[in-house]
Design a protein around this motif. Sequence first.
Motif, short mmCIF file in Angstrom:
data_model
loop_
_atom_site.label_atom_id
_atom_site.label_comp_id
_atom_site.label_asym_id
_atom_site.label_seq_id
_atom_site.Cartn_x
_atom_site.Cartn_y
_atom_site.Cartn_z
N VAL A 97 0.80 -1.23 0.00
CA VAL A 97 0.00 0.00 0.00
C VAL A 97 0.84 1.28 0.00
CG1 VAL A 97 -1.90 -1.20 1.17
CG2 VAL A 97 -0.29 0.17 2.53
N CYS A 98 2.15 1.15 0.12
CA CYS A 98 3.01 2.33 0.18
C CYS A 98 3.62 2.66 -1.18
CB CYS A 98 4.13 2.12 1.21
SG CYS A 98 3.54 2.15 2.92
N THR A 99 3.85 3.95 -1.41
CA THR A 99 4.51 4.39 -2.63
C THR A 99 6.02 4.46 -2.47
OG1 THR A 99 4.17 6.69 -1.99
CG2 THR A 99 2.52 5.69 -3.45
N LYS A 100 6.49 4.63 -1.24
CA LYS A 100 7.92 4.67 -0.96
C LYS A 100 8.17 3.87 0.31
CE LYS A 100 8.85 9.22 -2.87
NZ LYS A 100 9.30 10.58 -2.60
N MET A 101 9.25 3.09 0.30
CA MET A 101 9.63 2.35 1.49
C MET A 101 10.83 3.05 2.14
SD MET A 101 7.29 0.15 1.65
CE MET A 101 7.90 -0.68 3.12
N LEU A 102 10.91 2.93 3.46
CA LEU A 102 11.99 3.55 4.24
C LEU A 102 12.70 2.45 5.04
CD1 LEU A 102 9.92 6.61 5.47
CD2 LEU A 102 11.68 6.63 3.71
N PRO A 103 13.58 1.70 4.39
CA PRO A 103 14.20 0.55 5.05
C PRO A 103 15.06 0.90 6.26
CG PRO A 103 15.25 0.97 2.94
CD PRO A 103 14.05 1.87 3.01
N GLY A 104 15.49 2.14 6.37
CA GLY A 104 16.30 2.53 7.53
C GLY A 104 15.56 2.33 8.85
N PHE A 105 14.24 2.46 8.84
CA PHE A 105 13.47 2.24 10.07
C PHE A 105 13.66 0.81 10.56
CE2 PHE A 105 11.45 6.16 8.92
CZ PHE A 105 10.96 6.69 10.10
#
Length: 186
Positions: A97-105
């Motif tokens: 459902v996301c357009t951008k992922m933030l793998p740092g989290f």
Amino acid sequence: MSGGGARPVVRVGIVTVSDRASQGVYEDKGGPAIRDWLARALVGPWETVARVIPDEQARIEATLIELADAEGCSLVVTTGGTGPALRDVTPEATEAVCTKMLPGFGELMRMASLKFVPTAILSRQTAGIRGSCLIVNLPGKPSAIDDCLQAVFPAIPYCVDLIEGAYIETDAAFCKAFRPAHAARK
């Protein structure tokens, strides 16, 4: 905020993903742990929109979309469904459902958890952006929720600023949010 008006209420979605908790077999401890942590961290007007749902990818996706799009949450925090078990599909639903992922989290949360338990490497926490909403996946255990939020929450308010979500203020004595000097809001 200009014009001296009241700051809008920050809406935070809290989603417990658990077959047993959604059936009433098991007491949801993750959702309340998140709410209690936020009560210590946040200042200014805020409210939660809570859901307890089963480990079903389509249901998780629909809930995340509802909270971000229809309920106007600037932040959605999930608990549960991040392990390697067959029914653990929260990260897959988040990615869908996301357009951008933030793998740092996820990387930082695993690093923080590894200080306490070697099985933290089995966790698949992640975070992503849907519109002006940040979605963060946390583990299910309350102590791990605390460890992970302590690690990543300092970056959350500025991230939400960047995606044009609600302005999130924290109690610096409990959790100091980082915002670059040029990004400070009056």
